[in-house]
Structures are given as C-alpha cells and as structure tokens.
Scaffold this motif. Structure first.
Motif, PDB file in Angstrom:
ATOM      1  N   THR A 163      12.503  17.440   1.199  1.00  0.00           N
ATOM      2  CA  THR A 163      11.101  17.640   0.704  1.00  0.00           C
ATOM      3  C   THR A 163       9.871  17.766   0.714  1.00  0.00           C
ATOM      4  O   THR A 163       8.775  17.987   1.231  1.00  0.00           O
ATOM      5  N   GLN A 164       9.797  16.379   2.016  1.00  0.00           N
ATOM      6  CA  GLN A 164       7.944  16.449   2.945  1.00  0.00           C
ATOM      7  C   GLN A 164       7.508  16.075   1.885  1.00  0.00           C
ATOM      8  O   GLN A 164       5.625  15.738   2.051  1.00  0.00           O
ATOM      9  N   CYS A 165       8.166  15.550   0.512  1.00  0.00           N
ATOM     10  CA  CYS A 165       6.776  14.897  -0.278  1.00  0.00           C
ATOM     11  C   CYS A 165       6.860  13.796  -1.160  1.00  0.00           C
ATOM     12  O   CYS A 165       8.602  13.022  -0.903  1.00  0.00           O
ATOM     13  N   LEU A 166       6.154  12.904  -1.339  1.00  0.00           N
ATOM     14  CA  LEU A 166       6.602  11.660  -2.331  1.00  0.00           C
ATOM     15  C   LEU A 166       6.086  11.631  -3.921  1.00  0.00           C
ATOM     16  O   LEU A 166       5.406  12.731  -4.199  1.00  0.00           O
ATOM     17  N   VAL A 167       6.729  11.362  -4.846  1.00  0.00           N
ATOM     18  CA  VAL A 167       6.175  11.636  -6.259  1.00  0.00           C
ATOM     19  C   VAL A 167       6.079  10.039  -6.895  1.00  0.00           C
ATOM     20  O   VAL A 167       6.389   9.184  -6.127  1.00  0.00           O
ATOM     21  N   GLN A 168       4.750  10.314  -6.872  1.00  0.00           N
ATOM     22  CA  GLN A 168       4.288   8.744  -7.116  1.00  0.00           C
ATOM     23  C   GLN A 168       3.113   9.119  -7.460  1.00  0.00           C
ATOM     24  O   GLN A 168       2.907   9.278  -8.420  1.00  0.00           O
ATOM     25  N   SER A 169       2.629   7.933  -8.857  1.00  0.00           N
ATOM     26  CA  SER A 169       1.517   7.753  -9.358  1.00  0.00           C
ATOM     27  C   SER A 169       0.095   7.072  -8.546  1.00  0.00           C
ATOM     28  O   SER A 169       0.545   6.319  -7.693  1.00  0.00           O
ATOM     29  N   LYS A 170      -0.783   7.206  -9.095  1.00  0.00           N
ATOM     30  CA  LYS A 170      -2.170   6.844  -7.927  1.00  0.00           C
ATOM     31  C   LYS A 170      -2.647   5.730  -8.263  1.00  0.00           C
ATOM     32  O   LYS A 170      -2.555   4.900  -9.655  1.00  0.00           O
ATOM     33  N   SER A 171      -2.835   5.211  -7.054  1.00  0.00           N
ATOM     34  CA  SER A 171      -2.860   3.004  -7.259  1.00  0.00           C
ATOM     35  C   SER A 171      -4.517   3.349  -7.410  1.00  0.00           C
ATOM     36  O   SER A 171      -5.317   3.653  -7.630  1.00  0.00           O
ATOM     37  N   LYS A 172      -4.554   1.466  -8.111  1.00  0.00           N
ATOM     38  CA  LYS A 172      -5.950   1.747  -8.559  1.00  0.00           C
ATOM     39  C   LYS A 172      -6.875   1.227  -6.780  1.00  0.00           C
ATOM     40  O   LYS A 172      -5.534   1.439  -5.612  1.00  0.00           O
ATOM     41  N   ASN A 173      -8.172   1.168  -6.692  1.00  0.00           N
ATOM     42  CA  ASN A 173      -9.033   0.970  -5.629  1.00  0.00           C
ATOM     43  C   ASN A 173      -9.203  -0.336  -5.784  1.00  0.00           C
ATOM     44  O   ASN A 173     -10.079  -1.046  -6.430  1.00  0.00           O
ATOM     45  N   MET A 174      -9.027  -1.084  -4.620  1.00  0.00           N
ATOM     46  CA  MET A 174      -9.457  -2.486  -4.336  1.00  0.00           C
ATOM     47  C   MET A 174      -9.966  -2.651  -3.056  1.00  0.00           C
ATOM     48  O   MET A 174     -10.302  -1.987  -2.168  1.00  0.00           O
ATOM     49  N   ARG A 175     -11.325  -3.561  -3.173  1.00  0.00           N
ATOM     50  CA  ARG A 175     -11.780  -3.710  -1.578  1.00  0.00           C
ATOM     51  C   ARG A 175     -11.885  -5.278  -1.527  1.00  0.00           C
ATOM     52  O   ARG A 175     -12.301  -5.874  -1.975  1.00  0.00           O
ATOM     53  N   ILE A 176     -11.287  -5.425  -0.099  1.00  0.00           N
ATOM     54  CA  ILE A 176     -11.684  -7.039  -0.170  1.00  0.00           C
ATOM     55  C   ILE A 176     -12.196  -6.892   1.498  1.00  0.00           C
ATOM     56  O   ILE A 176     -12.605  -5.791   2.240  1.00  0.00           O
ATOM     57  N   PHE A 177     -13.848  -7.345   1.006  1.00  0.00           N
ATOM     58  CA  PHE A 177     -15.416  -7.204   1.652  1.00  0.00           C
ATOM     59  C   PHE A 177     -15.217  -8.636   2.648  1.00  0.00           C
ATOM     60  O   PHE A 177     -15.506  -9.866   1.686  1.00  0.00           O
ATOM     61  N   ILE A 178     -14.778  -8.695   3.685  1.00  0.00           N
ATOM     62  CA  ILE A 178     -15.336  -9.977   4.437  1.00  0.00           C
ATOM     63  C   ILE A 178     -16.537  -9.675   5.802  1.00  0.00           C
ATOM     64  O   ILE A 178     -15.959  -8.949   6.832  1.00  0.00           O
ATOM     65  N   ASP A 179     -17.016 -10.404   5.771  1.00  0.00           N
ATOM     66  CA  ASP A 179     -18.645 -10.168   6.676  1.00  0.00           C
ATOM     67  C   ASP A 179     -18.315 -11.568   7.904  1.00  0.00           C
ATOM     68  O   ASP A 179     -17.098 -12.850   7.240  1.00  0.00           O
ATOM     69  N   GLY A 180     -19.187 -12.873   8.501  1.00  0.00           N
ATOM     70  CA  GLY A 180     -19.227 -13.337   8.856  1.00  0.00           C
ATOM     71  C   GLY A 180     -18.368 -12.974  10.521  1.00  0.00           C
ATOM     72  O   GLY A 180     -17.799 -12.137  10.910  1.00  0.00           O
ATOM     73  N   GLN A 181     -19.107 -14.147  11.247  1.00  0.00           N
ATOM     74  CA  GLN A 181     -17.847 -13.938  12.219  1.00  0.00           C
ATOM     75  C   GLN A 181     -16.440 -15.072  12.259  1.00  0.00           C
ATOM     76  O   GLN A 181     -16.883 -15.958  11.885  1.00  0.00           O
ATOM     77  N   LEU A 182     -15.510 -14.555  13.190  1.00  0.00           N
ATOM     78  CA  LEU A 182     -14.301 -15.898  13.340  1.00  0.00           C
ATOM     79  C   LEU A 182     -15.309 -16.536  14.414  1.00  0.00           C
ATOM     80  O   LEU A 182     -14.867 -15.908  15.450  1.00  0.00           O
ATOM     81  N   GLY A 183     -15.088 -17.506  14.303  1.00  0.00           N
ATOM     82  CA  GLY A 183     -14.340 -18.814  15.566  1.00  0.00           C
ATOM     83  C   GLY A 183     -13.798 -18.988  16.128  1.00  0.00           C
ATOM     84  O   GLY A 183     -12.869 -17.760  16.141  1.00  0.00           O
ATOM     85  N   LYS A 184     -13.662 -19.216  16.926  1.00  0.00           N
ATOM     86  CA  LYS A 184     -12.980 -19.659  18.499  1.00  0.00           C
ATOM     87  C   LYS A 184     -11.380 -20.516  17.708  1.00  0.00           C
ATOM     88  O   LYS A 184     -11.846 -20.878  16.873  1.00  0.00           O
ATOM     89  N   GLY A 185     -10.477 -19.688  18.231  1.00  0.00           N
ATOM     90  CA  GLY A 185      -9.149 -20.413  17.910  1.00  0.00           C
ATOM     91  C   GLY A 185      -8.927 -19.647  16.373  1.00  0.00           C
ATOM     92  O   GLY A 185      -7.638 -19.764  16.274  1.00  0.00           O
ATOM     93  N   VAL A 186      -9.543 -19.150  16.288  1.00  0.00           N
ATOM     94  CA  VAL A 186      -8.815 -17.932  14.852  1.00  0.00           C
ATOM     95  C   VAL A 186      -9.170 -16.754  15.009  1.00  0.00           C
ATOM     96  O   VAL A 186      -9.707 -15.874  15.358  1.00  0.00           O
ATOM     97  N   TYR A 187      -8.088 -16.381  14.023  1.00  0.00           N
ATOM     98  CA  TYR A 187      -7.661 -15.084  14.251  1.00  0.00           C
ATOM     99  C   TYR A 187      -7.438 -14.364  12.948  1.00  0.00           C
ATOM    100  O   TYR A 187      -7.365 -14.474  12.294  1.00  0.00           O
ATOM    101  N   ALA A 188      -7.152 -12.460  13.172  1.00  0.00           N
ATOM    102  CA  ALA A 188      -6.742 -11.878  12.340  1.00  0.00           C
ATOM    103  C   ALA A 188      -6.187 -12.537  11.087  1.00  0.00           C
ATOM    104  O   ALA A 188      -5.945 -12.575   9.716  1.00  0.00           O
TER     105      ALA A 188
END
Ligand code: SF4
Lengths: 475, 218
Positions: A163-188
């Motif tokens: 059908t080229q479609c998906l049947v579903q209900s809408k989910s909720k919105n969540m936000r993850i806010f990440i500030d600052g800077q990753l240090g050396k040797g620390v990754y995604a």
C-alpha cells in the motif's frame, strides 16, 4: 500575537506532510517514501503478498540488501560462500523475491552491499523530510538526516509493500538537549550511551526523540547516525536531528540524491524542517557533553552504563525493585562483582562493526589508536567489519586495512556479523567482548556471551591491552 | 488475523523486567523464511540448558526445569504475566509469532516496548497494560497459591469489549487500550485490505506529494 504562527515540532511537520487519511478504527495512515529491505524480516512479507495476490504499490521506493546473515569472509565466492544452508536459503529467497517483483537489490556480489542502515545514507537513498521504514529496529539511524525513520514488524513490511502506507498512531514529542563540547577521546557513542543511562531503555517509549543542542550540531553525519541509531535503545521508535549544512554537505552528490534544479528546490524545503521556536515537547531532558568521560556498558541492558573511571555499581544503588533485579541478574550473567573497577576486566574478543559504528570515521579512529601497535596475546580474535562494501573500499584506499592487519586484527567483508551473531562470527559461552554495536542483551553475540558496548576508540585500545581500556591514553 | 473478544485462561508468571525480543526468540531461529515453527523455541536460552539451533528437534534438548514455563503447573497456560518494558529491542515479529504458537493469547505487563506492542495487534496477541500495583498483587497471589501446593490454579478472565481483567476472587481490574487498537483486535481486521480500500486517497496524496517534493518521484 497572531495565531498563524506555527508551533510544530520537526516530527509534527514530517508527520503532517505524510498523512493520507484515517482508518475507521482511528489509526492514521502515513505515506512511506523509502522502504529498505533485508533478508531476515522480509520473506514472510513477500509470502503474504503472493498469497493475497498483491503487487508492490510503488516499486522504486523499495531497495534491498542482505546483511544479517551474510558471511564476512570469502565474499568473492558470493552465494556459494554461505556455508550454512539455512542462512543461504534466506539470502537466496531475498534474491528471488527481488527478481520476481522487480525490486532493486545490492546483492551479495555488489560493492554497494552492506548493513542496510549504512547503505541507505551512503547512497543518498535516505533524504531529509522522508518517511523511511525497514523491518529492523535500528532504522532510527536514518533520523540523523531529519527523516522520520522507524523500524517495523514483518506484517508492516507487507503492508508497506502492498500500500506504500503505514498504519499507526502518532507518538509523543520528546526533546533531548545536549550542550557543551565532547572532550578528547569521547565520542557520539559515549554520548548516546550516557543518554540511555539517564532515560533508561523505556524512557522514550511512545515518543519520537529530537536530539538538539550545540553538542549535536557539532557532530558529523556519521556521529549523528550513531546517536539516532541508539534512540531505539532509549525506547523510542524514531530519533531525529534537524537538517543543517552538515546534512546538506553529506547528502549532496550521493547517487540517489536529487541533482540540479531539484537539489535547490529540495534544499529550500529541507531547511524548513526544524522545530518552531514555540513548539512544545511532552518530555525534555538536558545533558552536558563536556562532563562526559568515555562510557562502557557493564550489564545486559543498554541502560547499564558507566564511565570508565567508575566502579561497577551494586544492585542496592538502584532505586526501583525492577532495576535492582536487573542489576543483580546482570552481575551474575556478566560474571562481574559490584565495586570492581571495569578496567580490571579481561577480554576474549573485540568487535568493531555494526550499524552503530562501522562507517569510515569509526574505522579511522580505531586505526589511529592501533597504528604501529599489537593486539594483546590474550585476545583470541579482533574483528573489523566495515559497514558496507564502499566503506571497506574507502578504508583500503586510505590504507587503514594495512594498519589493522599489521596490528593483528582480521579485516572482514561487510555485514552485521558479531553484532547479532547470526552468521559464524560469535562469542563462545562465557567469552567476553568489547563491541561497538548497540545491544548487550543476554546471548546477543553468542549463547552465554558477555558483551560490553563501547566506542570504536575504546574497542581499539582494549584490543591492545586485553582489558577494557580508556582510549584517551592512545590518542 | 484472528479476532479477539473474551477469554479465560491460566496464567504463567515471568518475573523479569525488560524481557527483550532476543530472549523471546533468539536470533538463530530467525533464519526461517516461514511464519510458523517458532513456538518450540520461545525463550529458548531460558527453557533449555543446551544451545538451540534450527536443526535440533525439541526432543533432543536438555530442559531447564528451573525455568517457570517448564514447571508442571504452568503447562497449558495462555496468559503471560510479566514486568515492565516487555518486548524491548529488536523489531522481530517472530517474537509475537512464537508467543502465539506456544499458546499465549494475552500478555499482561506494566508497560511494553513500542514495536513489540504494535506487532501484537497485527497478529491477534492481546497486550494488556496494568498499573504496577495490580501486577505486583497478581505476582504475590500467584506465589501464595503456589506455596499451598494443592494444585490450585490461577486463572484470569479477560474481557476486551469491557476492557476488564477479572481475578480468581471475582474482583475486576479495568484497563486502558486505544480505541483504534481495540477495534483492530475485536474485528480481527485485515489492515492491508482496509488501507487498499483507500486507494483513491493514496493516489490523490501521491499527486500532492509529487507536486510538493518532486525529487521523491524522479
Ligand atoms: S548491525 Fe546489528 S543492530 Fe545493525 S542492523 Fe545489523 S544486526 Fe541490527
């Protein structure tokens, strides 16, 4: 204030742009732009399609590649190289279904073959603003492009085909806010593991997570994919990151990306794909990237994560009975004791690969760590499994394979490999690994195997010492 | 899909949180290209002491008699009572197929993972979300009955139209379920058929979509 001001989230916008209608049951019907297929979750869907006498709705939306079940050695033998007849049948079945229905496939002999979530973005098959689905929970990876990308079950694979479609209900919105800077040797990877430690594996259930903040903006596309890949480990079916210059630079000139005038048109639309300033989120979490040290999982759930310098916790350190139980189970299964320092723990195998961390950047980091050194005698096997044939080719062009081989690593052909151990790459009972994959469930990498999730840098450093090792010493 | 309305069944307690789909049906069984044949390997790494494979018949296996489903008293149970975040991890629908084929018609937990929850409704397995305190109560009551050792069984009556679970003592607990999921389950809907009846709407959408984002269609 004028009421015409929009206050939609990025998720709301993509959802609204794909809403076809509703079933009487009340479920929404959502149009799907891209459907990725692999050999494990599609055969029953094709079978259902045949039995009902149906055809795929829009062939060109579908693209397939085998990944879960393919061997990572002897690729030049193609299908003949698959020794296990049951695995082979599954890969052959995908071939047959693609031929019967006319679906494009990057088959086992194709240089573009690889883990479906590495291949989609690499080819420009994943574009911003799209709805993307695949019968695999790590479809969330593609959300790094500002696409609404979700894992689906096999019945849904059949539904999307028909059908080229998906049947579903809408989910909720969540936000993850990440500030600052990753240090050396620390990754995604460390970042997303720290997020899951905080949210728990059910924290994002029922939500689509948007990742934002300066730490996210500073990430490359590869790193953003690592983050969105593990949104599912936080319980969310989809993770999203808004489009910016980094996204556009990555997508531009990919084989399936729009070209010429259409590119300009697409870009101006894509740039509207951001959450409006007044948009409201059902849940919000904030984190500071600057405070993070390299992370490692110690239990059998991706939320059981610790910083490299911490001590393994006791069940009593957790608040709910559920979590205490999980921690106790984990200690027993993993053969660890509370209070132990994680860097004392000895390893048997090292796995660098999977849709979380098998892109070129990941391999470059690992190579930087191991260059000119040797894996520890104690390590029985150290595998490097590139995410796709093209990642492998690129790494070879840069000479990374030589660095790995000289250090004692095995340089393999692309596939899921020891991430889920459906092929021959696996842990034996009670063997312990560091792994750059996303799941440390019981038995995930082999019956009774013990998995520690880590970044490629930590995996590489640990291969050198035979113990779980802070990579910062090697950078 | 089979419709679901009401049922009464005996309950098996699986006292663990975060049961992931890798545990429900381990990966080596995903090599099958069929929808059936998964029941024998439900919770394989817990039910058996030896490592299972698709080639091994259930008769050759070493049974783990400590695992709850292998206990005499839980044979033939059709309701699974478990803890939070059941079905997390991989999207494999094989997990739902395995539970159904083993004989479960209903799973009761404080919460479920999204994809698993969704897959249940595509196959007629009813996932019921109950508050933690009721789940706790049921586990406690089951333990008490077990300790009596007089062969008493713990059964629940599940009424989907009335959205209610009735305990052995007759006390009812009502549960929430989204109307859309409820309808799908009650009517055993063929969702593909329903969507295909919207063909004109899908075609009209495609036309609008192509005008707005032509690069998706070239
Ligand atoms: S690499 Fe692992 S997580 Fe990713 S698609 Fe393959 S099996 Fe799934």
């Amino acid at each position: 204030m004028s009421k015409v001001l929009s206050n939609k989230t990025l998720y709301d916008k993509i959802w609204d742009a794909h809403l076809v209608g509703q079933h009487d049951s009340g479920h929404s019907v959502l149009y799907i732009d891209r459907h990725l297929l692999h050999e494990v979750t599609s055969p029953q869907a094709f079978e259902g399609l045949v039995q009902a006498g149906r055809r795929p709705w829009r062939l060109e939306c579908n693209i397939a590649t085998p990944d879960h079940n393919v061997p990572t050695v002897d690729r030049q033998s193609g299908l003949q190289g698959i020794e296990d007849p049951i695995s082979k049948l599954q890969v052959v079945t995908l071939d047959d279904n693609c031929k019967t229905f006319g679906i494009e496939q990057f088959d086992i002999n194709d240089i573009r073959q690889g883990i479906v979530h590495v291949v989609g973005p690499e080819q420009g098959l994943t574009l911003p603003g799209m709805t993307v689905v695949c019968g695999d929970s790590h479809t969330s990876t593609h959300g790094a492009f500002g696409a609404l990308a979700q894992g689906i079950g096999t019945s849904e694979v059949e539904h999307v085909l028909a059908t080229q479609c998906l049947v579903q209900s809408k989910s909720k919105n969540m936000r993850i806010f990440i500030d600052g800077q990753l240090g050396k040797g620390v990754y995604a990877k460390d970042l997303i593991m720290a997020v899951i430690r905080q949210t728990g594996t059910a924290g994002g259930t029922g939500c689509t997570i948007e990742f934002c903040g300066s730490a996210i903006e500073a990430l490359s596309m590869e790193a953003r994919m690592t983050v969105c890949n593990m949104a599912i480990e936080a319980g969310a079916r989809a993770g999203l990151i808004a489009v910016d210059e980094v996204t556009l630079n990555y997508v531009k000139n990919r084989p399936y990306a729009p070209k010429g005038e259409q590119w300009n048109q697409a870009v101006s639309y894509w740039q509207s794909l951001v959450s409006d300033p007044g948009a409201s989120f059902d849940q919000e979490i904030t984190l500071n990237a600057s405070e993070l040290e390299p992370q490692v999982s110690w239990g059998t759930s991706p939320e059981l994560v610790m910083g490299i310098s911490e001590k393994i916790p006791e069940p009593g350190d957790f608040s709910s009975p559920d979590k205490q139980e999980l921690a106790a189970h984990s200690l027993a299964y993993m053969g660890l004791s509370a209070g132990q320092s994680i860097s004392e723990v000895s390893l048997d195998r090292v796995f660098i690969g999977s849709c979380t961390n098998a892109r070129i950047e990941d391999l470059r980091v690992a190579a930087e760590v191991v260059k000119g050194q040797q894996t520890s005698k104690q390590i029985k096997q150290a595998l490097i499994v590139p995410g796709s044939g093209l990642v492998r080719q690129q790494a070879e062009a840069e000479g990374l394979h030589e660095i790995f081989k000289a250090a004692g690593f095995e340089w393999r052909d692309p596939g899921c490999s020891m991430c889920l151990a459906m092929n021959d790459d696996r842990l034996l009972p009670k063997e312990r690994s560091v792994s750059t994959s996303n799941r440390n469930f019981e038995g995930r990498q082999g019956h009774l195997g013990r998995t520690h999730l880590v970044s490629p840098a930590m995996a590489a450093a640990s291969a050198l010492t035979g113990k779980i090792t802070d990579p910062r010493k090697y950078l | 899909m089979k419709a679901f309305s009401k049922m009464t069944g005996r309950v098996a307690p699986l006292d663990r949180a975060n049961v992931d789909t890798d545990q429900i049906i381990p990966k080596q069984f995903l090599k099958s290209i069929k929808r059936t044949g998964f029941g024998d390997n439900l919770f394989d790494a817990w039910r058996f002491l030896d490592e299972g494979s698709m080639e091994k018949s259930p008769n050759e296996r070493q049974i783990n008699f400590n695992f709850v489903l292998n206990q005499e008293r839980y044979q033939g149970t059709s309701i699974l009572l478990t803890r939070s975040n059941f079905g997390c991890g991989s999207s494999r629908e094989h997990a739902v197929w395995a539970l159904l084929e083993y004989g479960f018609e209903c799973v009761i937990a404080p919460s479920f993972a999204d994809i698993f929850y969704n897959n249940c409704f595509k196959n007629g397995l009813l996932p019921i979300v109950l508050e933690e305190k009721y789940i706790e109560e049921m586990f406690t009551e089951m333990k008490r009955i077990e300790s009596l050792g007089d062969g008493q069984v713990y059964s629940l009556m599940v009424d989907l139209p009335g959205q209610c679970v009735t305990k052995p003592d007759g006390s009812p607990i009502s549960f929430e379920i989204k109307p859309d999921n409820k309808t799908t389950m009650l009517e055993g809907l063929d969702e593909i058929g329903t969507t295909l009846r919207m063909q004109p709407a899908i075609k009209a959408f495609e036309k609008r979509h192509k005008a707005a984002q032509p690069w998706l269609f070239s």
